[in-house]
Design an enzyme around this catalytic site. Structure first.
Site, PDB file in Angstrom:
ATOM      1  CG  ASP A 108      -6.766  -7.044  -4.087  1.00 43.89           C
ATOM      2  OD1 ASP A 108      -5.579  -7.303  -4.365  1.00 43.89           O
ATOM      3  OD2 ASP A 108      -7.189  -7.209  -2.981  1.00 43.89           O
ATOM      4  CG  ASP A 129      -3.963  -3.282  -7.309  1.00 43.39           C
ATOM      5  OD1 ASP A 129      -4.905  -3.885  -7.035  1.00 43.39           O
ATOM      6  OD2 ASP A 129      -2.686  -3.953  -7.446  1.00 43.39           O
ATOM      7  CD  GLU A 150      -5.157 -11.323  -6.354  1.00 40.34           C
ATOM      8  OE1 GLU A 150      -4.144 -11.649  -5.794  1.00 40.34           O
ATOM      9  OE2 GLU A 150      -5.704 -10.569  -5.841  1.00 40.34           O
ATOM     10  CG  HIS A 160       2.081  -7.206  -5.155  1.00 41.21           C
ATOM     11  ND1 HIS A 160       1.284  -7.577  -6.212  1.00 41.21           N
ATOM     12  CD2 HIS A 160       1.213  -7.194  -4.004  1.00 41.21           C
ATOM     13  CE1 HIS A 160      -0.216  -7.614  -5.891  1.00 41.21           C
ATOM     14  NE2 HIS A 160       0.040  -7.401  -4.403  1.00 41.21           N
ATOM     15  CG  ASP A 161       0.378 -10.893  -3.577  1.00 44.35           C
ATOM     16  OD1 ASP A 161       0.664  -9.989  -2.801  1.00 44.35           O
ATOM     17  OD2 ASP A 161      -0.792 -10.772  -4.227  1.00 44.35           O
TER      18      ASP A 161
HETATM   19  C1  GLC Z   1      -4.393  -9.608  -3.001  1.00 39.97           C
HETATM   20  C2  GLC Z   1      -3.114  -8.680  -3.165  1.00 39.97           C
HETATM   21  C3  GLC Z   1      -2.357  -9.019  -2.086  1.00 39.97           C
HETATM   22  C4  GLC Z   1      -3.113  -8.585  -0.880  1.00 39.97           C
HETATM   23  C5  GLC Z   1      -4.442  -9.395  -0.695  1.00 39.97           C
HETATM   24  C6  GLC Z   1      -5.397  -8.714   0.258  1.00 39.97           C
HETATM   25  O1  GLC Z   1      -4.099 -10.882  -3.140  1.00 39.97           O
HETATM   26  O2  GLC Z   1      -2.453  -9.204  -4.477  1.00 39.97           O
HETATM   27  O3  GLC Z   1      -1.149  -8.401  -2.103  1.00 39.97           O
HETATM   28  O4  GLC Z   1      -2.556  -8.719   0.616  1.00 39.97           O
HETATM   29  O5  GLC Z   1      -5.136  -9.378  -2.001  1.00 39.97           O
HETATM   30  O6  GLC Z   1      -5.584  -7.175  -0.506  1.00 39.97           O
END
Ligand code: GLC
Ligand code: CA
Length: 572
Positions: free
Chosen positions: A215, A109, A271, A348-349
């Site tokens: 990310d 990640d 993402e 995980h979100d």
């Molecule tokens: C992404 C991650 C999340 C995190 C955010 C800031 O959305 O998936 O878990 O809090 O970025 O890094």
């Protein structure tokens, strides 16, 4: 079926990352090996045979780098050091070697939109306006109110509540943090920042990792005018249009591709919040000049602003199948011939899939978890499983704020309940039950012993009390379990090119209950129908063309019907 490009079975170019199933490990909550209540790399290594049994090909490992853990590792203090809570580089190498020995690849990640405020780049950067690291971050002068009060440079709200700017007295400027105050945004306009990111990616590739999940990659290029955003009902403004898919984002991604990604045989997934089809076709272009695929979020966020939402995503709304279907159909069809899709219900979100989209009551939990798996895994794209999803793990029922660990939950609670009175304590806990990220961060339920076999010690976050009924030990050897059903879907994907490369055609698009589609490749067809309700419904899809049953979640399919949460799939 892991040959690379070059066969002529369809027009879709072949690639190994199109043929895989990916499994997300959230390391804090996977397996603890040293009884401190926190998952770690040695624990993860011990559990790899379980993943081999499930049959997955790739692990997406959530961050394990040095971090003060303000956002559970998404706040990195050193990209080349493993956080001691997870072990060290030797433990990492051992994990990687063990995974590779089992035929499993591992992608890291990469959180490079921001770092931790404890990263030495930031410590340097904040020292003085002329520090060589000053331009690694986004520093701006603030505004001054008529009464002399210092105000931030603009009205942007951070994702985790409050202003997205933090004042720093030492140099009398503000730094940007789109996430928590401990997550300062990197300034990608600086060529040195971009070079640093390339260097650290090469460093990990040389260590043997098989790719990256980027990310919030859609946020790295900011509109340099930093204008005020559209006002929200809490007084702050939206940063969205000035931060997501910004002016130079594709240029920056292409630079990483050219300098690093294209030089290794790796898999990349970005993402990409707020991404449109048009943007996605650029990020994941078929020429391969950016990323292999992206995560879009429309199907997990479309109902945010409808009735039942107090603020942002916080509310008690439940997704409606026809809406979710329309969105995923749009992505299936919209990327065909342009880009490769990723497929996911949770990460995980997000809350747990069976609780959000299925039915987690004892009567329907297993069957609806299987239906969701079937519905997603037979679409076109690379499927992602979040740890525990393959067991049908459910949301946690939060009864008190003390159970919550997530910086996002604590932030919205403080702001919306305590400071602004937008909703009550009870309403916010109900919203947490529905959408809080901690729902899917509770420890992996391995067996029915204390702490679900995750640890000998009190875990960092409570185990879901349903671990005695829902756990891996009771499922791995049961042919009717949710686990075995996922295993079967993975096997099918590995053995049937049509599931990977076939075209996708929506069917029964007016049905309120059934999500159906057909996949086709080289004269072969599979028909998938999923009943998203707890009622038996009529289904005439097979009246003329019965086909041969391929997979289903009921012992017996009744002709012309779909039983509650039934998923039924035929070939031919
Ligand atoms: C992404 C991650 C999340 C995190 C955010 C800031 O959305 O998936 O878990 O809090 O970025 O890094
Ligand atoms: Ca541990």
């Amino acid at each position: 079926m892991h040959e690379t490009e070059g066969t002529n079975m369809s027009e879709e170019k072949h690639a190994w990352w199109k043929e895989v199933v990916c499994y997300q490990v959230y390391p804090q909550s996977f397996q603890d090996s040293n009884s401190d209540g926190i998952g770690d790399l040695r624990g993860m290594t011990e559990r790899l045979p379980y993943l081999a049994k499930l049959g997955i090909d790739v692990i997406w490992l959530s961050p394990v780098y040095l971090s003060p853990m303000d956002d559970n590792g998404y706040d990195i203090a050193d990209y080349r050091v493993i956080d001691p809570q997870y072990g060290n580089l030797e433990d990492f190498d051992k994990m990687l070697e063990t995974a590779h020995g089992l035929g499993i690849k591992v992608i890291m990640d990469l959180v490079a939109n921001h770092t931790s405020d404890e990263h030495w780049w930031f410590k340097e950067s904040r020292k003085s306006r002329d520090n060589p690291y000053r331009d690694y971050y986004v520093w701006k002068d603030g505004k001054v109110a008529e009464d002399g009060t210092k105000l931030p440079p603009n009205n942007w709200e951070s994702t985790f509540s409050g202003s997205a700017w933090q004042y720093d007295e030492l140099t009398d400027q503000w730094y940007l943090h789109c996430f928590s105050v401990k997550q300062p945004d990197l300034n990608w306009e600086s060529p040195s920042v971009r070079q640093e990111v390339c260097d650290l990616m090469s460093w990990w590739c040389d260590r043997g990792v098989d790719g990256f999940r980027f990310d919030v990659i859609s946020m790295i290029s900011k509109d340099q005018r930093f204008p005020d955003g559209k006002p929200k009902k809490n007084g702050f403004g939206e940063y969205g249009p000035y931060v997501t898919n910004g002016p130079r984002v594709h240029e920056f991604v292409q630079e990483m591709n050219e300098k690093v990604l294209s030089r290794y045989d790796i898999m990349t997934v970005g993402e990409a919040q707020g991404v449109t089809l048009e943007e996605a076709r650029k990020y994941a272009n078929a020429e391969g000049t950016e990323l292999d695929m992206i995560f879009q979020f429309e199907h997990v966020s479309a109902w945010k602003t409808t009735a039942g939402a107090y603020i942002g995503k916080w509310g008690v709304n439940k997704p409606q199948m026809p809406k979710v279907r329309a969105l995923l159909n749009k992505w299936q069809l919209g990327l065909e011939g342009y880009s490769w899709n990723s497929l996911f219900w949770n990460n995980h979100d997000q809350p747990r899939a069976v609780s959000r989209f299925g039915n987690d009551s004892p009567e329907w939990r297993e069957v609806s978890a299987k239906m969701l798996a079937c519905c997603l895994h037979l679409m076109k794209g690379t499927p992602y499983i979040l740890q525990g999803e393959e067991l049908g793990m459910t949301n946690m029922h939060f009864t008190s704020l003390d159970q919550c660990r997530d910086v996002e939950e604590l932030g919205i609670y403080r702001q919306a309940v305590e400071e602004q009175g937008i909703c009550t304590h009870e309403q916010m806990l109900a919203a947490f039950d529905n959408v809080a990220r901690d729902n899917c961060r509770t420890p992996m339920q391995w067996d029915d012993s204390a702490f679900a076999g995750f640890s000998d010690a009190e875990p960092w976050i409570d185990v879901n009390p349903n671990y005695q009924e829902i756990n891996a030990a009771s499922q791995v050897d049961d042919p009717d379990s949710v686990f075995s059903f996922y295993r079967r879907l993975i096997e099918l994907r590995h053995s049937m090119p049509i599931i990977v490369y076939g075209t996708y055609q929506p069917l029964l698009e007016d049905s309120e209950a059934i999500w159906a589609y057909r996949r086709e490749l080289d004269g072969q067809a599979i028909t998938v129908a999923c009943n998203w309700t707890s009622e038996t419904v009529d289904c005439d899809l097979w009246d003329e063309r019965p086909g041969t049953p391929l997979v289903g979640n009921y012992p017996q399919h009744l002709p012309g019907k779909l039983q509650p949460y039934e998923a039924y799939v035929t070939l031919g």
